[in-house]
Scaffold this motif. Structure first.
Motif, mmCIF file in Angstrom:
data_model
loop_
_atom_site.group_PDB
_atom_site.id
_atom_site.type_symbol
_atom_site.label_atom_id
_atom_site.label_comp_id
_atom_site.label_asym_id
_atom_site.label_seq_id
_atom_site.Cartn_x
_atom_site.Cartn_y
_atom_site.Cartn_z
ATOM 1 N N ARG A 163 0.838 -1.190 0.000
ATOM 2 C CA ARG A 163 0.000 0.000 0.000
ATOM 3 C C ARG A 163 0.877 1.245 0.000
ATOM 4 N NH1 ARG A 163 -3.137 -1.408 4.426
ATOM 5 N NH2 ARG A 163 -2.631 0.449 5.595
ATOM 6 N N LEU A 164 1.910 1.214 0.818
ATOM 7 C CA LEU A 164 2.807 2.366 0.901
ATOM 8 C C LEU A 164 3.482 2.645 -0.439
ATOM 9 C CD1 LEU A 164 4.212 4.374 2.904
ATOM 10 C CD2 LEU A 164 6.052 2.724 2.995
ATOM 11 N N LEU A 165 4.048 1.584 -1.037
ATOM 12 C CA LEU A 165 4.853 1.785 -2.240
ATOM 13 C C LEU A 165 4.002 2.050 -3.477
ATOM 14 C CD1 LEU A 165 7.594 -0.952 -1.728
ATOM 15 C CD2 LEU A 165 7.735 1.502 -1.287
ATOM 16 N N LYS A 166 2.861 1.352 -3.595
ATOM 17 C CA LYS A 166 2.095 1.458 -4.831
ATOM 18 C C LYS A 166 1.052 2.555 -4.778
ATOM 19 C CE LYS A 166 2.569 -3.323 -6.216
ATOM 20 N NZ LYS A 166 1.934 -4.636 -6.153
ATOM 21 N N ILE A 167 0.562 2.865 -3.613
ATOM 22 C CA ILE A 167 -0.547 3.817 -3.535
ATOM 23 C C ILE A 167 -0.141 5.102 -2.820
ATOM 24 C CG2 ILE A 167 -2.935 4.148 -2.789
ATOM 25 C CD1 ILE A 167 -2.606 1.868 -4.768
ATOM 26 N N GLU A 168 0.312 4.976 -1.583
ATOM 27 C CA GLU A 168 0.451 6.173 -0.760
ATOM 28 C C GLU A 168 1.623 7.050 -1.192
ATOM 29 O OE1 GLU A 168 -1.697 4.334 3.193
ATOM 30 O OE2 GLU A 168 0.405 3.946 2.796
ATOM 31 N N LEU A 169 2.787 6.439 -1.421
ATOM 32 C CA LEU A 169 3.933 7.258 -1.840
ATOM 33 C C LEU A 169 3.696 7.971 -3.176
ATOM 34 C CD1 LEU A 169 7.303 5.579 -0.832
ATOM 35 C CD2 LEU A 169 6.420 7.804 -0.166
ATOM 36 N N ARG A 241 3.568 20.433 -9.189
ATOM 37 C CA ARG A 241 2.348 21.035 -9.716
ATOM 38 C C ARG A 241 1.235 20.009 -9.838
ATOM 39 N NH1 ARG A 241 3.764 23.046 -14.651
ATOM 40 N NH2 ARG A 241 5.066 24.685 -13.808
ATOM 41 N N LYS A 242 1.578 18.745 -9.903
ATOM 42 C CA LYS A 242 0.553 17.710 -10.003
ATOM 43 C C LYS A 242 -0.461 17.798 -8.862
ATOM 44 C CE LYS A 242 2.246 13.734 -12.568
ATOM 45 N NZ LYS A 242 2.978 12.482 -12.329
ATOM 46 N N LEU A 243 -0.116 18.583 -7.869
ATOM 47 C CA LEU A 243 -1.003 18.789 -6.725
ATOM 48 C C LEU A 243 -2.418 19.172 -7.130
ATOM 49 C CD1 LEU A 243 1.088 20.728 -4.077
ATOM 50 C CD2 LEU A 243 -0.079 18.568 -3.778
ATOM 51 N N ASP A 244 -2.535 20.096 -8.115
ATOM 52 C CA ASP A 244 -3.897 20.535 -8.420
ATOM 53 C C ASP A 244 -4.559 19.690 -9.480
ATOM 54 O OD1 ASP A 244 -2.061 22.947 -7.804
ATOM 55 O OD2 ASP A 244 -1.992 22.847 -9.997
ATOM 56 N N GLY B 85 -13.006 4.684 -4.042
ATOM 57 C CA GLY B 85 -11.591 4.500 -3.752
ATOM 58 C C GLY B 85 -10.792 4.014 -4.940
ATOM 59 N N LEU B 86 -11.140 4.511 -6.143
ATOM 60 C CA LEU B 86 -10.262 4.219 -7.284
ATOM 61 C C LEU B 86 -8.929 4.898 -7.028
ATOM 62 C CD1 LEU B 86 -12.564 4.676 -10.401
ATOM 63 C CD2 LEU B 86 -11.950 2.580 -9.215
ATOM 64 N N PHE B 87 -7.843 4.283 -7.478
ATOM 65 C CA PHE B 87 -6.530 4.888 -7.261
ATOM 66 C C PHE B 87 -6.328 5.977 -8.302
ATOM 67 C CE2 PHE B 87 -5.700 0.309 -5.977
ATOM 68 C CZ PHE B 87 -6.199 0.541 -4.715
ATOM 69 N N PRO B 88 -6.262 7.243 -7.870
ATOM 70 C CA PRO B 88 -6.289 8.354 -8.834
ATOM 71 C C PRO B 88 -5.080 8.410 -9.754
ATOM 72 C CG PRO B 88 -6.080 9.175 -6.570
ATOM 73 C CD PRO B 88 -6.234 7.703 -6.479
ATOM 74 N N HIS B 89 -3.968 7.796 -9.349
ATOM 75 C CA HIS B 89 -2.773 7.879 -10.197
ATOM 76 C C HIS B 89 -2.676 6.709 -11.155
ATOM 77 C CE1 HIS B 89 -1.920 5.347 -6.827
ATOM 78 N NE2 HIS B 89 -0.760 4.986 -7.283
ATOM 79 N N MET B 90 -3.689 5.854 -11.172
ATOM 80 C CA MET B 90 -3.647 4.701 -12.071
ATOM 81 C C MET B 90 -4.821 4.768 -13.044
ATOM 82 S SD MET B 90 -2.901 1.529 -9.557
ATOM 83 C CE MET B 90 -1.507 1.482 -8.446
ATOM 84 N N SER B 91 -4.597 4.237 -14.248
ATOM 85 C CA SER B 91 -5.660 4.213 -15.238
ATOM 86 C C SER B 91 -6.718 3.201 -14.811
ATOM 87 C CB SER B 91 -5.094 3.809 -16.601
ATOM 88 O OG SER B 91 -4.636 2.473 -16.552
ATOM 89 N N VAL B 92 -7.850 3.246 -15.497
ATOM 90 C CA VAL B 92 -8.925 2.301 -15.192
ATOM 91 C C VAL B 92 -8.394 0.874 -15.306
ATOM 92 C CG1 VAL B 92 -11.119 1.395 -16.053
ATOM 93 C CG2 VAL B 92 -10.779 3.862 -15.842
ATOM 94 N N TYR B 93 -7.596 0.629 -16.350
ATOM 95 C CA TYR B 93 -7.051 -0.728 -16.525
ATOM 96 C C TYR B 93 -6.196 -1.148 -15.329
ATOM 97 C CZ TYR B 93 -4.129 -4.542 -18.089
ATOM 98 O OH TYR B 93 -3.483 -5.739 -18.164
ATOM 99 N N GLU B 94 -5.310 -0.245 -14.911
ATOM 100 C CA GLU B 94 -4.439 -0.593 -13.781
ATOM 101 C C GLU B 94 -5.237 -0.790 -12.495
ATOM 102 O OE1 GLU B 94 -1.898 2.816 -14.539
ATOM 103 O OE2 GLU B 94 -0.173 1.485 -14.288
ATOM 104 N N LYS B 130 -8.484 5.534 -19.539
ATOM 105 C CA LYS B 130 -8.839 6.788 -18.861
ATOM 106 C C LYS B 130 -8.351 6.761 -17.415
ATOM 107 C CE LYS B 130 -12.763 8.544 -21.379
ATOM 108 N NZ LYS B 130 -13.880 9.459 -21.232
ATOM 109 N N TYR B 131 -8.317 7.959 -16.833
ATOM 110 C CA TYR B 131 -7.957 8.065 -15.422
ATOM 111 C C TYR B 131 -9.194 8.417 -14.602
ATOM 112 C CZ TYR B 131 -3.072 7.371 -16.172
ATOM 113 O OH TYR B 131 -1.877 6.785 -16.465
ATOM 114 N N PRO B 132 -9.200 8.018 -13.333
ATOM 115 C CA PRO B 132 -10.410 8.225 -12.518
ATOM 116 C C PRO B 132 -10.948 9.653 -12.566
ATOM 117 C CG PRO B 132 -8.904 6.830 -11.325
ATOM 118 C CD PRO B 132 -8.203 7.238 -12.591
#
Lengths: 244, 318
Positions: A163-169, A241-244, B85-94, B130-132
């Motif tokens: 979770r830490l490596l793939k999502i949270e970080l 900048r990815k923040l927004d 809780g879709l992961f916003p930095h991952m595409s729908v596929y991921e 696409k992304y979430p």
């Protein structure tokens, strides 16, 4: 379309600033020559170290402690996050806010008795200075990940480390980068202070300029520092900048 | 498929679950419903051990959930929450590939499965890239459900999955989910506080209050318990009317009447397969007769009175 244009402009900006930096390091002699025609009574200063070496030293003094601080802050921040101890986290956050109010000159001066004169006390001070904002942003960044996202990750069977490596970080990266940007810019300019305790870097030129009332020499030392800070800002801008 | 026995759970001395027992058959869609704080969400989360219960047992597929390592247990159970809780930095596929990757599926198999899932969920294939943030609320929730189905788990836990979607889209999602469920026949536990949602989706409803099970029955069966103060208060005394909305003409067998036997003056209303029993009753109320005449989707005619609608409600199977 607009972001692509922005991106092009940012690249052009960086290129121009790099050229200016190169000129301010290697080509400042032309400006000096021009100046001497109008104001010939200038104190003779012997440069013991070539100017470009000073510039390189400056970069090293600023960058190495920042990089180390980034590594230490990331590790500590992640460990604190995994420990999931809120009291400890807020303790670290307030400690780092408090630490930032400490003047950097004071830290440099205080570390001289420990480490002696030279580059080391300066680098220690800069390390501590970079550590604080990056650590604080790592902690807040990791804890600001949406509750639904972490719950989904947990509910799908990721363990704490995954979770830490793939999502949270990755989600905290922009906030961490914003902290890193602040630290880097502060350190690039604060590295000039090192000259007062015998460190190298562009502070040496600035201090010689001040001692001999030579404004041009002060400008000569300042200009590359300024450009380095601007370049660092532009380089880290897209990540934060990815923040927004 | 899921068997819960005598479950107790308390937080800081507050008892949230007080001896809950529940059995869910394979392929059954069980809805947990009750006022907020009744323990329905906690009960759901005990099943995949997002919440650790104090005592009692839970068996999934005949195996005690405490025998598994938490992560391994969760990878085998689909999980769907209100926040999506879709992961916003991952595409729908991921996003969809999350559990298959945790289970170390080979990538080509995941790609195949993702394509299959977009078909099931009625999403255009282009959505996979696409992304979430590019999805609407309803689309995001649809992806959330598909993500939960990604590794084809036999059991699906859904915690108010459509709660945050606007009413119009919610109804669409519910119908779509029902279609997916009739196709895939998962064992589903579905938490909601929306009575209409429960009626529409449930094979059986478990009504909970203050950490205890008050009633477990088919939606129609709960009608008999309305005299009970709590049940009547929560489901509402108009519950039978709400119940009528569950049944669509397309799923029912309406009687046939010869065109000649119809009352010529009254005329016949054309109905579609989506017309519900509630619509039929409304039509009857609007007309000033105590029966209605309709032209069914197959072109034949039917004449119904109130008795017929009541009979359909009680004996219709879906």
């Amino acid at each position: 379309m607009a972001p692509a244009l922005c991106e092009e402009m940012r690249k052009a900006q960086i290129a121009i600033m790099l050229l200016l930096l190169a000129f301010s390091v290697f080509g400042f002699g032309y400006v000096e020559g021009l100046y001497l025609k109008f104001a010939p009574q200038r104190a003779k200063i012997v440069e013991r170290t070539p100017f470009f070496v000073l510039a390189l030293q400056h970069l090293a003094i600023a960058l190495v402690p920042t990089a180390l601080a980034l590594a230490v802050a990331l590790l500590t921040g992640c460990a604190l996050h995994l420990a999931a101890n809120d009291e400890l986290k807020s303790l670290f956050i307030s400690a780092s806010s408090l630490g930032e109010t400490f003047p950097s000159v004071a830290i440099i001066a205080l570390s001289v008795p420990l480490l002696g004169y030279g580059n080391l006390p300066c680098m220690l001070a800069l390390f501590i200075y970079a550590l604080l904002p990056v650590l604080r942003n790592t902690i807040t960044g990791l804890s600001q990940v949406q509750k639904g996202v972490t719950e989904a990750a947990k509910g799908m069977g990721m363990n704490d480390l995954q979770r830490l490596l793939k999502i949270e970080l990755p989600l905290a990266a922009p906030i961490i980068a914003a902290g890193l940007k602040v630290a880097l810019i502060i350190n690039i300019s604060a590295a000039t202070l090192g000259a007062s305790v015998g460190a190298g870097g562009l502070g040496v030129t600035i201090i010689s300029g001040i001692r001999t009332y030579d404004t041009l020499l002060v400008i000569k030392g300042t200009l590359p520092v300024l450009l380095m800070a601007l370049i660092a800002d532009a380089l880290l801008a897209p990540v934060s900048r990815k923040l927004d | 498929m899921i068997s819960i026995k005598d479950l107790y759970k308390s937080y800081d001395g507050n008892e949230v679950l007080h001896g809950v027992s529940l059995d869910v058959a394979p392929g059954e869609l069980m809805v947990l419903i009750g006022p907020s704080g009744c323990g329905k969400s906690t009960l759901l989360k005990c099943i995949n051990r997002m919440v650790n219960f104090d005592s009692g047992t839970i068996h999934v597929g005949g195996r005690d959930v405490r025998q598994y390592r938490e992560e391994v247990l969760r990878r085998g159970i689909g999980y769907c929450i209100q926040e999506v809780g879709l992961f916003p930095h991952m595409s729908v596929y991921e996003n969809i590939a999350t559990v298959p990757r945790l289970l170390k599926w080979p990538e080509p198999k995941i790609r195949e499965r993702a394509a299959e899932l977009t078909g099931i969920g009625g999403l255009p294939a282009g959505y996979l890239t696409k992304y979430p943030r590019q999805l609407s609320g309803g689309e995001a929730q649809r992806v959330g459900v598909l993500r939960a189905l990604a590794s084809d788990p036999p059991v699906l836990l859904m915690d108010e999955p459509f709660g945050a979607v606007d009413p119009l889209n919610r109804e669409k999602l519910q119908k779509e989910f029902l279609r997916i469920q009739t196709e895939l026949k998962k064992t589903v536990i579905f938490v909601t506080h929306d009575v209409d949602e429960a009626i529409l989706l449930a094979d059986r409803i478990t009504l909970m209050d203050k950490g205890k099970v008050v009633a477990i029955d088919k939606p129609v069966g709960l009608e008999a318990l309305l005299d009970d103060g709590f049940v009547g208060g929560f489901l509402g005394l108009e519950y039978p009317l709400r119940l009528l909305k569950r049944y669509e003409v397309g799923e029912l067998e309406l009687c046939d009447v010869d065109e000649g036997a119809l009352d010529k003056d009254a005329g016949a209303v054309q109905i579609s397969p989506e017309t519900t029993l509630k619509d039929l009753l409304s039509m009857m109320i609007r007309s000033d007769k105590d029966y209605i005449q309709v032209r069914k989707p197959d072109g034949r005619y039917c004449r119904m009175g109130l008795e017929d609608i009541k009979w359909l409600l009680h004996y219709a199977k879906r």
